[in-house]
Design a protein around this motif. Structure first.
Motif, PDB file in Angstrom:
ATOM      1  N   MET A  34       0.829  -1.205   0.000  1.00 35.66           N
ATOM      2  CA  MET A  34       0.000   0.000   0.000  1.00 35.66           C
ATOM      3  C   MET A  34       0.867   1.260   0.000  1.00 35.66           C
ATOM      4  O   MET A  34       0.520   2.266  -0.639  1.00 35.66           O
ATOM      5  N   GLU A  35       1.996   1.213   0.700  1.00 37.21           N
ATOM      6  CA  GLU A  35       2.914   2.363   0.710  1.00 37.21           C
ATOM      7  C   GLU A  35       3.469   2.620  -0.689  1.00 37.21           C
ATOM      8  O   GLU A  35       3.575   3.777  -1.128  1.00 37.21           O
ATOM      9  N   LYS A  36       3.806   1.541  -1.400  1.00 34.45           N
ATOM     10  CA  LYS A  36       4.345   1.689  -2.756  1.00 34.45           C
ATOM     11  C   LYS A  36       3.293   2.284  -3.696  1.00 34.45           C
ATOM     12  O   LYS A  36       3.620   3.097  -4.565  1.00 34.45           O
ATOM     13  N   ILE A  37       2.044   1.873  -3.523  1.00 34.98           N
ATOM     14  CA  ILE A  37       0.962   2.427  -4.353  1.00 34.98           C
ATOM     15  C   ILE A  37       0.826   3.925  -4.096  1.00 34.98           C
ATOM     16  O   ILE A  37       0.729   4.723  -5.041  1.00 34.98           O
ATOM     17  N   GLU A  38       0.819   4.315  -2.824  1.00 33.85           N
ATOM     18  CA  GLU A  38       0.672   5.732  -2.488  1.00 33.85           C
ATOM     19  C   GLU A  38       1.875   6.549  -2.953  1.00 33.85           C
ATOM     20  O   GLU A  38       1.723   7.691  -3.400  1.00 33.85           O
ATOM     21  N   ASP A  55      -1.384   2.462 -14.736  1.00 35.30           N
ATOM     22  CA  ASP A  55      -0.095   3.148 -14.823  1.00 35.30           C
ATOM     23  C   ASP A  55       0.762   2.900 -13.584  1.00 35.30           C
ATOM     24  O   ASP A  55       1.957   3.191 -13.582  1.00 35.30           O
ATOM     25  N   ILE A  56       0.132   2.375 -12.536  1.00 43.05           N
ATOM     26  CA  ILE A  56       0.848   2.123 -11.281  1.00 43.05           C
ATOM     27  C   ILE A  56       1.445   0.726 -11.333  1.00 43.05           C
ATOM     28  O   ILE A  56       0.746  -0.273 -11.220  1.00 43.05           O
ATOM     29  N   ILE A  57       2.731   0.657 -11.551  1.00 42.47           N
ATOM     30  CA  ILE A  57       3.453  -0.614 -11.607  1.00 42.47           C
ATOM     31  C   ILE A  57       4.440  -0.626 -10.455  1.00 42.47           C
ATOM     32  O   ILE A  57       5.302   0.243 -10.357  1.00 42.47           O
ATOM     33  N   ILE A  58       4.294  -1.593  -9.573  1.00 44.37           N
ATOM     34  CA  ILE A  58       5.169  -1.651  -8.392  1.00 44.37           C
ATOM     35  C   ILE A  58       5.831  -3.017  -8.302  1.00 44.37           C
ATOM     36  O   ILE A  58       5.263  -4.023  -8.732  1.00 44.37           O
ATOM     37  N   ASN A  61       8.233  -8.232  -4.165  1.00 50.70           N
ATOM     38  CA  ASN A  61       9.292  -9.248  -4.054  1.00 50.70           C
ATOM     39  C   ASN A  61      10.031  -9.439  -5.374  1.00 50.70           C
ATOM     40  O   ASN A  61      10.308 -10.563  -5.818  1.00 50.70           O
ATOM     41  N   GLY A  62      10.328  -8.324  -6.041  1.00 45.71           N
ATOM     42  CA  GLY A  62      11.132  -8.371  -7.258  1.00 45.71           C
ATOM     43  C   GLY A  62      10.369  -8.614  -8.533  1.00 45.71           C
ATOM     44  O   GLY A  62      10.963  -8.659  -9.614  1.00 45.71           O
ATOM     45  N   ILE A  63       9.038  -8.764  -8.457  1.00 47.48           N
ATOM     46  CA  ILE A  63       8.217  -8.990  -9.648  1.00 47.48           C
ATOM     47  C   ILE A  63       7.387  -7.751  -9.909  1.00 47.48           C
ATOM     48  O   ILE A  63       6.630  -7.310  -9.033  1.00 47.48           O
ATOM     49  N   ASP A  64       7.511  -7.164 -11.088  1.00 46.77           N
ATOM     50  CA  ASP A  64       6.725  -5.986 -11.431  1.00 46.77           C
ATOM     51  C   ASP A  64       5.269  -6.378 -11.634  1.00 46.77           C
ATOM     52  O   ASP A  64       4.953  -7.235 -12.467  1.00 46.77           O
ATOM     53  N   MET A  65       4.363  -5.734 -10.880  1.00 47.26           N
ATOM     54  CA  MET A  65       2.938  -6.031 -10.943  1.00 47.26           C
ATOM     55  C   MET A  65       2.162  -4.761 -11.291  1.00 47.26           C
ATOM     56  O   MET A  65       2.460  -3.685 -10.772  1.00 47.26           O
ATOM     57  N   ILE A  66       1.171  -4.906 -12.149  1.00 49.26           N
ATOM     58  CA  ILE A  66       0.357  -3.781 -12.588  1.00 49.26           C
ATOM     59  C   ILE A  66      -0.884  -3.691 -11.704  1.00 49.26           C
ATOM     60  O   ILE A  66      -1.649  -4.651 -11.589  1.00 49.26           O
ATOM     61  N   TYR A  67      -1.072  -2.551 -11.096  1.00 45.42           N
ATOM     62  CA  TYR A  67      -2.197  -2.362 -10.170  1.00 45.42           C
ATOM     63  C   TYR A  67      -3.512  -2.291 -10.937  1.00 45.42           C
ATOM     64  O   TYR A  67      -3.639  -1.564 -11.926  1.00 45.42           O
ATOM     65  N   SER A  68      -4.505  -3.059 -10.475  1.00 41.12           N
ATOM     66  CA  SER A  68      -5.826  -3.067 -11.108  1.00 41.12           C
ATOM     67  C   SER A  68      -6.861  -2.310 -10.297  1.00 41.12           C
ATOM     68  O   SER A  68      -7.970  -2.073 -10.765  1.00 41.12           O
ATOM     69  N   GLY A  69      -6.535  -1.978  -9.059  1.00 37.94           N
ATOM     70  CA  GLY A  69      -7.481  -1.270  -8.207  1.00 37.94           C
ATOM     71  C   GLY A  69      -8.096  -2.181  -7.169  1.00 37.94           C
ATOM     72  O   GLY A  69      -7.833  -3.384  -7.107  1.00 37.94           O
ATOM     73  N   SER A 314      10.492 -11.185 -16.754  1.00 38.50           N
ATOM     74  CA  SER A 314      11.036  -9.836 -16.769  1.00 38.50           C
ATOM     75  C   SER A 314      10.827  -9.139 -18.097  1.00 38.50           C
ATOM     76  O   SER A 314      10.977  -7.930 -18.197  1.00 38.50           O
ATOM     77  N   ARG A 315      10.457  -9.883 -19.128  1.00 38.64           N
ATOM     78  CA  ARG A 315      10.300  -9.283 -20.447  1.00 38.64           C
ATOM     79  C   ARG A 315       8.894  -8.777 -20.712  1.00 38.64           C
ATOM     80  O   ARG A 315       8.664  -8.041 -21.654  1.00 38.64           O
ATOM     81  N   TYR A 316       7.935  -9.171 -19.897  1.00 40.83           N
ATOM     82  CA  TYR A 316       6.549  -8.987 -20.311  1.00 40.83           C
ATOM     83  C   TYR A 316       6.129  -7.537 -20.475  1.00 40.83           C
ATOM     84  O   TYR A 316       5.358  -7.211 -21.360  1.00 40.83           O
ATOM     85  N   SER A 317       6.646  -6.633 -19.628  1.00 44.32           N
ATOM     86  CA  SER A 317       6.175  -5.254 -19.694  1.00 44.32           C
ATOM     87  C   SER A 317       6.582  -4.587 -21.004  1.00 44.32           C
ATOM     88  O   SER A 317       5.810  -3.828 -21.585  1.00 44.32           O
ATOM     89  N   LEU A 318       7.780  -4.864 -21.496  1.00 43.44           N
ATOM     90  CA  LEU A 318       8.210  -4.299 -22.772  1.00 43.44           C
ATOM     91  C   LEU A 318       7.425  -4.901 -23.925  1.00 43.44           C
ATOM     92  O   LEU A 318       7.059  -4.208 -24.878  1.00 43.44           O
TER      93      LEU A 318
END
Length: 429
Positions: A34-38, A55-58, A61-69, A314-318
């Motif tokens: 929650m701190e990373k989202i804020e 647009d919020i990607i945090i 534990n080392g994995i980039d995750m896209i926030y859905s709300g 690690s490649r998925y976002s690109l």
């Protein structure tokens, strides 16, 4: 309807959802998310960037995750190309586990279901679970080289009263796209997989076509998916509680499902016999083959090493960005606009300049917040005031009129002008 040779088919698991029981370190883990989202929201706000949840990607534990709300179920949801993950406050709705995971087909068929589960549980959820993973849903399926376009209610023998079909119109006539029997917690879907893939993402379509081709299905022939969706309430009737239970007994579950919903051959009985007792009709040959042929041995042997999983993930976002850019280019071409390499280089440079401009503005905002800006100006000498004026003017020239950031720059610029007037300094603006 079936020749002498066995029908090519491909067994597997199309989806799997489960809970993860949280452990002693979960509360701090959730707070950090929650701190990373804020922090991300505050960063966007500081740049006056109109953002969406996606647009919020945090990193988790080392994995980039896209926030859905936040969902109506109280979970904060995050997306990944291979799965979805939901986390909730442990003090809210304590009767439900705090972590939910949903594997999708792209992840399952790219990495293998065992590898994907291991990756999530050992990497994403590292040290925040107790090791107990209750299953909430599993979709057992068979891709079959058979055209079920003839299917209608007369072929279905089941206690399930819910039937529905999606029919599409083709140049050759009407064709079945999907046939549903039953509803949650146990239902059957039979659908035209090739038709469904036309609306799927490019990466999913590529993965599935490769999966079919490698495993012997003819891509030119019909491919239907016979899929049983089973939820926790149904699974618990058979003593199935965890992921391990479901995977170990998947073949038994599928066989039982084929008995609970049976496809019959109505031609094996007369019209009067069908009306009197449809149970006496023989099982449709293709249904018997599907029932007897279901095996996940080969499916479960797909095993991707954890190191390789991390490289792929690690490649998925690109890749996702590339697909979005391609869609925009396609729209330009469709409308007769043919962008050149110089055009893309110019857009790239403008984007970099704008981002740099917004980042530089962060230095201005903390020093001169709107509520105290006029007071701060009074403390500046003439040289500092002139320097600030030139900087604001330059930034306004590089910002589009109407942008929220332009409006804020205008406010600061006007305040500087008023300060010159207050001091009685003549300025040629």
């Amino acid at each position: 309807m079936q020749g002498p040779n066995p029908t090519p088919m491909l067994s597997g698991i199309d989806a799997l959802y489960y809970f993860a029981q949280s452990g002693a370190f979960y509360d701090r883990f959730f707070e950090s998310i929650m701190e990373k989202i804020e922090e991300k929201k505050a960063y966007f706000d500081s740049l006056n960037f109109a953002y969406e949840n996606s647009d919020i990607i945090i990193p988790i534990n080392g994995i980039d995750m896209i926030y859905s709300g936040a969902g109506r179920d109280g979970f904060q949801w995050f997306g990944h190309e291979f799965f979805r993950a939901g986390f909730k406050d442990s003090e809210k709705n304590p009767s439900i586990h705090n972590i939910r995971i949903q594997l999708n087909a792209v992840g399952i068929y790219t990495l293998g279901i065992k590898s994907l589960i291991e990756y999530i549980n050992s990497k994403l959820l590292d040290e925040v679970t107790s090791g107990y993973y209750p299953i909430t849903r599993i979709d057992l399926n068979t891709f079959v080289q058979h055209d079920f376009k003839y299917l209608r209610k007369e072929y279905i023998l089941s206690k399930k009263k819910n039937h529905s079909a999606n029919i599409s119109e083709r140049s050759s006539g009407y064709e079945l796209e999907t046939y549903y029997v039953g509803k949650k917690p146990f239902l059957l879907r039979i659908y035209n997989k090739k038709a469904e893939m036309k609306s799927a993402s490019e990466i999913k379509r590529e993965i599935m076509l490769n999966h079919f081709g490698v495993n012997g299905l003819d891509l030119k022939g019909p491919i239907f998916n016979v899929e049983f969706e089973m939820h926790r309430e149904y699974l618990r009737q058979y003593g199935i509680d965890t992921i391990e239970d479901a995977l170990a007994r998947a073949e038994q579950l599928f066989t039982k499902a084929c008995e609970l919903i049976r496809l019959i051959d109505p031609d094996t009985l007369s019209a009067s016999e069908l009306k009197a007792n449809r149970k006496r009709a023989k099982t449709l040959q293709i249904w018997q083959e599907i029932k007897e042929g279901y095996s996940i041995d080969a499916f479960m042997q797909v095993d991707t090493p954890l190191e390789k999983v991390e490289q792929i993930s690690s490649r998925y976002s690109l890749e996702d960005a590339e697909r979005s850019i391609k869609r925009i280019i396609t729209r330009l071409l469709v409308h007769g606009n043919h962008p050149t390499l110089f055009y893309f280089l110019d857009v790239l440079q403008k984007a970099r300049d704008e981002l740099e401009l917004r980042r530089n503005a962060k230095e201005l905002h903390p020093k001169y917040p709107p509520e105290s800006f006029e007071e701060e100006l009074k403390a500046l000498n003439r040289d500092a005031l002139e320097s600030l004026e030139r900087r604001l003017e330059l930034e306004m020239q590089q910002t589009e009129i109407g942008d929220l950031y332009y409006e804020e720059l205008s406010y600061h610029y006007t305040a500087v002008f008023n300060e010159f007037v207050r001091r009685g300094l003549r300025r040629d603006f």
